[in-house]
Scaffold this motif. Structure first.
Motif, short mmCIF file in Angstrom:
data_model
loop_
_atom_site.label_atom_id
_atom_site.label_comp_id
_atom_site.label_asym_id
_atom_site.label_seq_id
_atom_site.Cartn_x
_atom_site.Cartn_y
_atom_site.Cartn_z
N ILE A 2 0.84 -1.20 0.00
CA ILE A 2 0.00 0.00 0.00
C ILE A 2 0.87 1.25 0.00
O ILE A 2 0.59 2.24 -0.69
CB ILE A 2 -0.97 -0.02 1.20
N ASP A 3 1.96 1.23 0.77
CA ASP A 3 2.87 2.37 0.81
C ASP A 3 3.48 2.61 -0.58
O ASP A 3 3.58 3.76 -1.05
CB ASP A 3 3.98 2.10 1.83
N ARG A 4 3.86 1.53 -1.23
CA ARG A 4 4.43 1.65 -2.57
C ARG A 4 3.40 2.24 -3.53
O ARG A 4 3.71 3.11 -4.36
CB ARG A 4 4.88 0.27 -3.04
N TYR A 5 2.19 1.75 -3.44
CA TYR A 5 1.12 2.23 -4.31
C TYR A 5 0.84 3.71 -4.04
O TYR A 5 0.66 4.50 -4.97
CB TYR A 5 -0.15 1.40 -4.06
N GLN A 6 0.81 4.09 -2.78
CA GLN A 6 0.45 5.46 -2.41
C GLN A 6 1.51 6.47 -2.84
O GLN A 6 1.18 7.61 -3.19
CB GLN A 6 0.24 5.56 -0.89
N THR A 7 2.78 6.10 -2.82
CA THR A 7 3.86 7.06 -3.05
C THR A 7 4.44 6.98 -4.47
O THR A 7 5.43 7.65 -4.76
CB THR A 7 4.99 6.84 -2.03
N HIS A 8 3.87 6.15 -5.32
CA HIS A 8 4.28 6.05 -6.72
C HIS A 8 3.03 6.16 -7.60
O HIS A 8 1.90 6.01 -7.12
CB HIS A 8 4.99 4.72 -7.00
N ASN A 9 3.25 6.42 -8.87
CA ASN A 9 2.12 6.51 -9.80
C ASN A 9 1.77 5.13 -10.35
O ASN A 9 1.71 4.90 -11.56
CB ASN A 9 2.39 7.51 -10.92
N ILE A 10 1.55 4.20 -9.43
CA ILE A 10 1.19 2.83 -9.80
C ILE A 10 -0.31 2.77 -10.08
O ILE A 10 -1.13 3.30 -9.33
CB ILE A 10 1.56 1.86 -8.67
N HIS A 11 -0.65 2.10 -11.16
CA HIS A 11 -2.06 1.89 -11.50
C HIS A 11 -2.52 0.52 -11.00
O HIS A 11 -3.58 0.41 -10.36
CB HIS A 11 -2.25 1.99 -13.01
N THR A 12 -1.75 -0.52 -11.28
CA THR A 12 -2.11 -1.87 -10.83
C THR A 12 -0.88 -2.64 -10.37
O THR A 12 0.23 -2.40 -10.84
CB THR A 12 -2.78 -2.67 -11.97
N PHE A 13 -1.13 -3.57 -9.47
CA PHE A 13 -0.09 -4.52 -9.05
C PHE A 13 -0.75 -5.86 -8.76
O PHE A 13 -1.82 -5.92 -8.17
CB PHE A 13 0.66 -4.00 -7.81
N HIS A 14 -0.13 -6.92 -9.23
CA HIS A 14 -0.59 -8.27 -8.90
C HIS A 14 0.57 -9.22 -9.18
O HIS A 14 1.48 -8.90 -9.97
CB HIS A 14 -1.83 -8.66 -9.71
N PRO A 15 0.59 -10.39 -8.56
CA PRO A 15 1.70 -11.31 -8.79
C PRO A 15 1.72 -11.83 -10.22
O PRO A 15 0.68 -12.06 -10.83
CB PRO A 15 1.44 -12.45 -7.78
N LYS A 16 2.92 -11.99 -10.73
CA LYS A 16 3.06 -12.52 -12.09
C LYS A 16 2.60 -13.98 -12.13
O LYS A 16 2.87 -14.75 -11.19
CB LYS A 16 4.51 -12.43 -12.53
N PRO A 17 1.93 -14.38 -13.20
CA PRO A 17 1.49 -15.78 -13.32
C PRO A 17 2.65 -16.77 -13.18
O PRO A 17 2.50 -17.82 -12.55
CB PRO A 17 0.86 -15.85 -14.71
N GLU A 18 3.80 -16.44 -13.75
CA GLU A 18 4.93 -17.36 -13.67
C GLU A 18 5.47 -17.48 -12.24
O GLU A 18 5.98 -18.53 -11.84
CB GLU A 18 6.06 -16.95 -14.62
N ALA A 19 5.33 -16.38 -11.46
CA ALA A 19 5.76 -16.44 -10.06
C ALA A 19 4.85 -17.38 -9.27
O ALA A 19 5.32 -18.18 -8.45
CB ALA A 19 5.75 -15.04 -9.44
N VAL A 20 3.54 -17.27 -9.50
CA VAL A 20 2.60 -18.16 -8.82
C VAL A 20 2.83 -19.61 -9.25
O VAL A 20 2.85 -20.53 -8.41
CB VAL A 20 1.14 -17.74 -9.11
N LYS A 21 3.03 -19.81 -10.54
CA LYS A 21 3.25 -21.17 -11.06
C LYS A 21 4.47 -21.81 -10.40
O LYS A 21 4.41 -22.97 -9.94
CB LYS A 21 3.42 -21.12 -12.58
N GLU A 22 5.57 -21.09 -10.31
CA GLU A 22 6.78 -21.66 -9.74
C GLU A 22 6.66 -21.84 -8.23
O GLU A 22 7.23 -22.78 -7.66
CB GLU A 22 7.99 -20.81 -10.11
N PHE A 23 5.92 -20.94 -7.58
CA PHE A 23 5.68 -21.12 -6.15
C PHE A 23 4.90 -22.41 -5.90
O PHE A 23 5.23 -23.19 -4.99
CB PHE A 23 4.93 -19.93 -5.57
N ILE A 24 3.87 -22.66 -6.69
CA ILE A 24 3.08 -23.88 -6.54
C ILE A 24 3.93 -25.11 -6.81
O ILE A 24 3.83 -26.13 -6.11
CB ILE A 24 1.84 -23.86 -7.46
N GLU A 25 4.79 -25.04 -7.81
CA GLU A 25 5.69 -26.17 -8.10
C GLU A 25 6.62 -26.44 -6.92
O GLU A 25 6.84 -27.59 -6.54
CB GLU A 25 6.51 -25.88 -9.36
#
Length: 586
Positions: A442-465
């Motif tokens: 939230i701090d990162r979102y509030q202090t930068h001009n971020i529109h969206t953030f979500h985990p990358k699909p490949e990060a989730v895939k490798e975490f599950i593996e």
């Protein structure tokens, strides 16, 4: 600068433009909606209030009170299976718990008082149930649909960030047994208890020997005419050695409240013990073998019944299902007014349960201690930018990033999502860790001009593996029936691949390389007009970095960890066999 302080005025594109006229890290207004005012939702409100300015928060809670599961669950004997002094926030001890394992009423009072002390109820709207969240392509964030339970009206709201704190053990369900609606007696579910029902002098049927059933039986047994308890599978029941039930004396309570350090030392002792248990969950570890022998001897000693010993003591490893202290449960099974029926219930008749032995067991009251929907599928539709519904995405296989977020669903965060340490060790410590991680996002979102953030699909895939590979060495992979996983031999969806301390360390800092981050306008618009925040504060020391000695905090992870964990201040901790188990494998 003034526009950054006014909620609702700035569109994403306006934000990027106006940042150019402000200092670096200008704090835009952030609107957050949280679903649920249980323990997690209240902690979120506390953390935001303590650490942030220029935000608005609303917490929608379907119940008439806060505290979630601890308000909902009021069945006889309802208690927490975590020692009470360690079922608190790390920073907010309670001095006067009645016993090691406290009642749900005491726990409700703890969280209710926490909310009142810090005025967290100012953020909460009770009797409001979120029924849907839909990504808004023009504004970004979610349009949230809410049902006002009091008057039946529909409320439409909007947020930049949506946080789901609705929990995992609160969506109760009836057992899938044919004929349940045909029963003519009094039907109860432990998670939807009717306080007006009188059990005294009744013949009561009890379905289930999970945590709720184990707590109900010894509580109702002394006052009912008879209990017929229906059990279909074995389970490990006994406190882990050193964490047995104990009622605190007045002297102990005075010591806790009046002598500095006494309660903290006790809490640390228990927490170290809880954190030292992770080895229980590793197959063939010394800790698991020792605990297995101890709990088996305890069950035999308390049952005093070869028939029940053969059926109730599992063949699978200790810890495959959630461990429960089971205070008084095994002893209750041997009481004269308790009948144990082991096997499957084939159907419910008008009078009671018909079992696979062909016999019908009539009862006056039938209590279903049959648990919750633990599929992790959201309770309401969450529609992402591509039109996909997270309910559908997680219908068969819920796959999250570290238990806190889902790929493809931006600006959406979860407490106690799939594969977080809900059964690995002290759960409230893990919730605090999740809240702190969310604060960093939230701090990162509030202090930068971020529109969206979500985990990358490949990060989730490798975490599950990684998770699936790790789980093969754990007792959770044994063929037991547990809400930790999808079927007796299915993938483990509820638990983290490691200890709670392991989880805390994994989430100590943002791994932005795992996140898909999109900006509005130039990604460096947050650099602003060249001025620092320090120069805008006339009361700040504009030469703060000039000093006489190097008092910086350590830069390396290893040195930071040693400082944070006070390495070297505690003597070698007995009983932490997991460390020995790991060293033996390295």
């Amino acid at each position: 600068m003034a526009d950054f302080l006014v909620p609702g005025r700035i569109t994403p594109h306006d934000d990027a433009e106006r940042r150019l006229n402000g200092p670096i890290h200008a704090e835009r207004h952030v609107r957050i909606i949280c679903v649920g005012a249980g323990a997690s939702g209240l902690l979120l409100a506390y953390k935001l209030q303590r650490h942030f300015d220029n935000f608005s928060l609303i917490v929608y809670e379907k119940n008439p009170e806060v505290s979630g599961t601890w308000w909902e669950n009021r069945y006889p004997g309802c208690a927490c299976d975590v020692p009470a002094h360690n079922y608190t926030w790390s920073f907010e001890p309670k001095l006067d718990w009645s016993a090691v394992y406290a009642s749900s009423k005491e726990i409700f009072n703890y969280f209710d008082n926490f909310a009142r002390k810090y005025r967290l109820r100012d953020y909460v709207k009770t009797h409001h149930q979120v029924t849907g969240a839909f990504w808004n392509h023009q504004k970004g964030g979610y349009d949230v649909r809410v049902h006002n339970i009091r008057d039946g009206q529909e409320v439409n709201d909007h947020c930049d960030i949506l946080i789901n704190a609705s929990g995992i053990l609160n969506n109760w369900r009836w057992p899938a047994i044919p004929g349940l609606k045909d029963y003519k007696g009094t039907l109860l579910h432990t998670a939807n208890w009717d306080d007006n029902v009188e059990l005294e002098g009744k013949h009561v049927g009890l379905i289930g020997n999970g945590s709720s059933g184990i707590q109900v039986l010894p509580t109702i047994q002394p006052k009912v005419k008879k209990v017929t308890t229906f059990i279909r599978e074995p389970t490990w029941v006994s406190p882990v050695q050193g964490l047995e039930q104990h009622v605190f004396t007045d002297h102990e309570k005075v010591e806790f409240s009046s002598k500095p350090g006494v309660l903290t030392d006790y809490r640390k002792f228990v927490e170290r013990g809880l954190n030292g248990q992770f080895g229980i969950f590793l197959k063939d570890s010394q800790t698991n073998s020792t605990t297995h022998a101890y709990m088996k001897s305890q069950m035999i000693s308390k049952l005093q019944n070869p028939y029940l010993e053969e059926r109730l003591i599992p063949q699978w490893h200790v810890g495959c299902r959630r461990l429960t202290p089971g205070v008084g449960y095994l002893e209750s099974l041997g009481k004269e007014n308790v009948e144990v029926v082991y096997g499957e219930i084939e159907r419910i008749s008008e009078h009671g349960c018909v079992c696979d032995n062909g016999q019908e067991y009539p009862v006056d009251v039938l209590i279903c201690a049959t648990g919750f929907d633990t599929t992790f599928k959201p309770r309401f539709p969450i529609i992402g930018p591509d039109g996909k519904n997270l309910q559908d995405e997680w219908k068969d296989s819920p796959e999250s990033y570290f238990g806190i977020a889902a790929a493809g669903f931006p600006n959406y965060l979860i407490f106690l999502g799939p594969n977080c340490p809900i059964g690995n060790g002290p759960v409230l410590s893990a919730i605090e860790c999740q809240a702190d991680y969310m604060m960093k996002l939230i701090d990162r979102y509030q202090t930068h001009n971020i529109h969206t953030f979500h985990p990358k699909p490949e990060a989730v895939k490798e975490f599950i593996e990684f998770k699936d590979s790790f789980m093969k060495q754990t007792v959770w992979a044994d063929p037991c029936r547990s809400w930790y996983k999808n079927g007796p031999t299915g993938p483990i969806t509820a638990l983290w691949p490691g200890s709670t301390l392991h989880y805390i360390e994994a989430l100590q800092e943002l791994r932005l390389e795992d996140w898909e981050v999109k900006y509005v306008g130039n990604r460096y618009a947050w650099l602003g007009n060249g001025y620092s925040q320090t120069e805008l504060d006339p009361t700040a020391d504009w030469a703060y970095y000039i000093r006489e000695t190097d008092d910086d905090e350590p830069i390396s992870r290893g040195r930071r960890r040693k400082l944070l964990t006070k390495s070297g201040t505690v003597s070698a901790q007995a009983g932490l066999n997991f460390a020995g188990d790991i060293q033996a494998k390295i």
